[in-house]
Motif scaffolding. Structure first.
Motif, PDB file in Angstrom:
ATOM      1  N   ARG A 136       0.879  -1.140  -0.167  1.00 48.73           N
ATOM      2  CA  ARG A 136       0.082  -0.081   0.060  1.00 48.73           C
ATOM      3  C   ARG A 136       0.999   1.195  -0.066  1.00 48.73           C
ATOM      4  NH1 ARG A 136      -4.819  -0.036   3.480  1.00 48.73           N
ATOM      5  NH2 ARG A 136      -5.719  -0.572   1.541  1.00 48.73           N
ATOM      6  N   SER A 137       0.657   2.236  -0.859  1.00 53.07           N
ATOM      7  CA  SER A 137       1.417   3.356  -0.774  1.00 53.07           C
ATOM      8  C   SER A 137       0.369   4.586  -1.156  1.00 53.07           C
ATOM      9  CB  SER A 137       2.273   3.252  -1.852  1.00 53.07           C
ATOM     10  OG  SER A 137       2.080   3.055  -3.192  1.00 53.07           O
ATOM     11  N   TYR A 138       0.783   5.541  -0.912  1.00 55.55           N
ATOM     12  CA  TYR A 138       0.205   6.954  -1.510  1.00 55.55           C
ATOM     13  C   TYR A 138       1.113   7.387  -2.641  1.00 55.55           C
ATOM     14  CZ  TYR A 138      -2.293   6.966   2.969  1.00 55.55           C
ATOM     15  OH  TYR A 138      -3.089   6.689   4.017  1.00 55.55           O
ATOM     16  N   ILE A 139       0.397   8.047  -3.574  1.00 57.09           N
ATOM     17  CA  ILE A 139       1.071   8.576  -4.703  1.00 57.09           C
ATOM     18  C   ILE A 139       0.545  10.133  -4.961  1.00 57.09           C
ATOM     19  CG2 ILE A 139       1.854   6.509  -5.830  1.00 57.09           C
ATOM     20  CD1 ILE A 139      -0.442   7.059  -7.773  1.00 57.09           C
ATOM     21  N   GLU A 140       1.504  10.933  -5.465  1.00 58.80           N
ATOM     22  CA  GLU A 140       1.240  12.246  -5.847  1.00 58.80           C
ATOM     23  C   GLU A 140       1.745  12.180  -7.328  1.00 58.80           C
ATOM     24  OE1 GLU A 140       1.569  17.085  -5.382  1.00 58.80           O
ATOM     25  OE2 GLU A 140       2.416  15.829  -3.783  1.00 58.80           O
ATOM     26  N   VAL A 141       0.921  12.573  -8.256  1.00 54.70           N
ATOM     27  CA  VAL A 141       1.650  12.834  -9.579  1.00 54.70           C
ATOM     28  C   VAL A 141       1.271  14.307  -9.926  1.00 54.70           C
ATOM     29  CG1 VAL A 141       1.441  12.147 -11.998  1.00 54.70           C
ATOM     30  CG2 VAL A 141       0.928  10.480 -10.222  1.00 54.70           C
ATOM     31  N   THR A 142       2.375  15.072 -10.359  1.00 58.51           N
ATOM     32  CA  THR A 142       2.263  16.480 -11.045  1.00 58.51           C
ATOM     33  C   THR A 142       2.696  16.246 -12.551  1.00 58.51           C
ATOM     34  OG1 THR A 142       4.839  16.794 -10.753  1.00 58.51           O
ATOM     35  CG2 THR A 142       3.017  17.153  -8.904  1.00 58.51           C
ATOM     36  N   ILE A 154      -2.350  15.224  -9.106  1.00 63.14           N
ATOM     37  CA  ILE A 154      -3.514  14.347  -8.751  1.00 63.14           C
ATOM     38  C   ILE A 154      -2.731  13.165  -7.557  1.00 63.14           C
ATOM     39  CG2 ILE A 154      -2.849  12.293 -10.098  1.00 63.14           C
ATOM     40  CD1 ILE A 154      -6.004  11.847 -10.542  1.00 63.14           C
ATOM     41  N   THR A 155      -3.580  12.938  -6.525  1.00 62.23           N
ATOM     42  CA  THR A 155      -3.000  12.011  -5.391  1.00 62.23           C
ATOM     43  C   THR A 155      -4.204  10.782  -5.480  1.00 62.23           C
ATOM     44  OG1 THR A 155      -4.467  13.279  -3.722  1.00 62.23           O
ATOM     45  CG2 THR A 155      -2.416  13.929  -4.108  1.00 62.23           C
ATOM     46  N   ALA A 156      -3.565   9.827  -4.758  1.00 62.82           N
ATOM     47  CA  ALA A 156      -4.408   8.776  -4.774  1.00 62.82           C
ATOM     48  C   ALA A 156      -3.694   7.718  -3.852  1.00 62.82           C
ATOM     49  CB  ALA A 156      -4.257   7.871  -6.355  1.00 62.82           C
ATOM     50  N   GLU A 157      -4.308   6.768  -3.366  1.00 63.61           N
ATOM     51  CA  GLU A 157      -3.874   5.656  -2.519  1.00 63.61           C
ATOM     52  C   GLU A 157      -3.796   4.511  -3.355  1.00 63.61           C
ATOM     53  OE1 GLU A 157      -5.946   2.765   0.613  1.00 63.61           O
ATOM     54  OE2 GLU A 157      -5.550   4.728   1.368  1.00 63.61           O
ATOM     55  N   ARG A 158      -2.526   3.483  -3.430  1.00 56.11           N
ATOM     56  CA  ARG A 158      -2.508   2.545  -4.508  1.00 56.11           C
ATOM     57  C   ARG A 158      -2.292   1.319  -3.546  1.00 56.11           C
ATOM     58  NH1 ARG A 158       2.580   3.574  -8.117  1.00 56.11           N
ATOM     59  NH2 ARG A 158       3.641   2.859  -6.425  1.00 56.11           N
ATOM     60  N   ASN A 159      -2.933   0.261  -4.008  1.00 57.40           N
ATOM     61  CA  ASN A 159      -2.728  -1.038  -3.390  1.00 57.40           C
ATOM     62  C   ASN A 159      -2.299  -2.059  -4.769  1.00 57.40           C
ATOM     63  OD1 ASN A 159      -3.978  -1.386  -0.505  1.00 57.40           O
ATOM     64  ND2 ASN A 159      -5.429  -0.239  -1.680  1.00 57.40           N
ATOM     65  N   ASP A 160      -1.179  -2.503  -4.259  1.00 62.39           N
ATOM     66  CA  ASP A 160      -0.537  -3.539  -5.277  1.00 62.39           C
ATOM     67  C   ASP A 160      -0.406  -4.719  -4.490  1.00 62.39           C
ATOM     68  OD1 ASP A 160      -0.066  -1.250  -6.989  1.00 62.39           O
ATOM     69  OD2 ASP A 160       1.886  -0.845  -6.461  1.00 62.39           O
ATOM     70  N   VAL A 161      -0.347  -5.859  -5.717  1.00 60.84           N
ATOM     71  CA  VAL A 161       0.073  -7.069  -5.145  1.00 60.84           C
ATOM     72  C   VAL A 161       1.660  -7.265  -5.906  1.00 60.84           C
ATOM     73  CG1 VAL A 161      -0.261  -9.601  -5.527  1.00 60.84           C
ATOM     74  CG2 VAL A 161      -2.101  -8.172  -4.822  1.00 60.84           C
ATOM     75  N   LEU A 162       2.686  -7.432  -5.553  1.00 52.25           N
ATOM     76  CA  LEU A 162       3.878  -7.654  -6.030  1.00 52.25           C
ATOM     77  C   LEU A 162       4.399  -8.949  -5.938  1.00 52.25           C
ATOM     78  CD1 LEU A 162       6.280  -4.352  -4.898  1.00 52.25           C
ATOM     79  CD2 LEU A 162       4.665  -4.754  -7.072  1.00 52.25           C
ATOM     80  N   ARG A 163       4.752  -9.522  -6.920  1.00 55.44           N
ATOM     81  CA  ARG A 163       5.296 -10.976  -7.094  1.00 55.44           C
ATOM     82  C   ARG A 163       6.803 -11.132  -7.289  1.00 55.44           C
ATOM     83  NH1 ARG A 163       1.461 -13.380 -10.505  1.00 55.44           N
ATOM     84  NH2 ARG A 163       2.160 -12.369 -12.179  1.00 55.44           N
ATOM     85  N   ARG A 164       7.347 -11.881  -6.474  1.00 56.28           N
ATOM     86  CA  ARG A 164       8.843 -12.137  -6.744  1.00 56.28           C
ATOM     87  C   ARG A 164       8.973 -12.779  -7.816  1.00 56.28           C
ATOM     88  NH1 ARG A 164      12.669 -10.980  -3.570  1.00 56.28           N
ATOM     89  NH2 ARG A 164      11.713 -10.811  -1.406  1.00 56.28           N
ATOM     90  N   ASN A 165       9.907 -12.379  -8.727  1.00 60.30           N
ATOM     91  CA  ASN A 165      10.268 -12.537  -9.991  1.00 60.30           C
ATOM     92  C   ASN A 165      11.611 -12.709 -10.165  1.00 60.30           C
ATOM     93  OD1 ASN A 165      10.461 -13.219 -12.784  1.00 60.30           O
ATOM     94  ND2 ASN A 165       9.337 -11.061 -13.410  1.00 60.30           N
TER      95      ASN A 165
END
Length: 182
Positions: A136-142, A154-165
């Motif tokens: 989980r992270s917060y992002i701001e994009v300019t 723009i701002t947002a909360e991001r939920n990712d599923v990362l897989r070890r590769n």
């Protein structure tokens, strides 16, 4: 012909806590943080072909529409995940990148805008599959275009599923909860 299982959105509620968070500064946390910073750098520098290499072939990339709700119904602010700004697979992300980089039809992206992505409040935890992690992270994009004296952001909360590769990670699922309702 083999049947392909349908892609499904993330199963975490919008305000769920990350299960068993990795300690800040731990090797896992540092690896994930380096990954998300590297991803932002690739996107900021328009290295979209390299960015595609970070995506799993079974990727689901979504941004559900946000609806403003009263405090008591705030958990329903993501429209029950039935209406999306984005609901993309790996193949549609490749098509988006090819359109931007390889055609003359993406005239609104040439010259490209200048972006900066800021990733913060990163929390890393276990996911319900081996070698998969909930991030989980917060992002701001300019964004700035042409010679404009102002930025769009723009701002947002991001939920990712990362897989070890192998030696790194790939993005298996991403859900972006935009703070904007429109």
């Amino acid at each position: 012909m083999n049947a392909v299982a349908p892609l499904t959105p993330l199963s975490f509620p919008a305000n769920s806590a990350v299960e068993k968070p990795a300690p800040i500064g731990s090797p896992l946390y540092n690896e994930v943080l380096a990954f998300v910073y590297h991803e932002a750098w690739l996107l900021d520098h328009d290295l979209l072909d390299d960015w595609l290499k970070l995506l799993g072939k079974d990727l689901l990339y979504t941004a559900p529409v946000q609806v403003t709700r009263r405090r008591a119904d705030r958990d329903k602010s993501l429209t029950g995940r039935t209406c999306y700004h984005y609901y993309d697979s790996y193949q549609t992300m490749v098509a988006r990148v090819r359109r931007i980089l390889g055609t003359t039809s993406a005239w609104s992206d040439d010259p490209p805008a200048r972006y900066r992505r800021f990733v913060t409040n990163v929390v890393v935890g276990e996911f319900d599959q081996p070698d998969h992690f909930h991030v989980r992270s917060y992002i701001e994009v300019t964004r700035n275009r042409f010679e404009w004296p102002t930025y769009q952001w723009i701002t947002a909360e991001r939920n990712d599923v990362l897989r070890r590769n192998g030696a790194g990670f790939e993005i298996a699922r991403r859900e972006i909860s935009l703070d904007l309702a429109v």
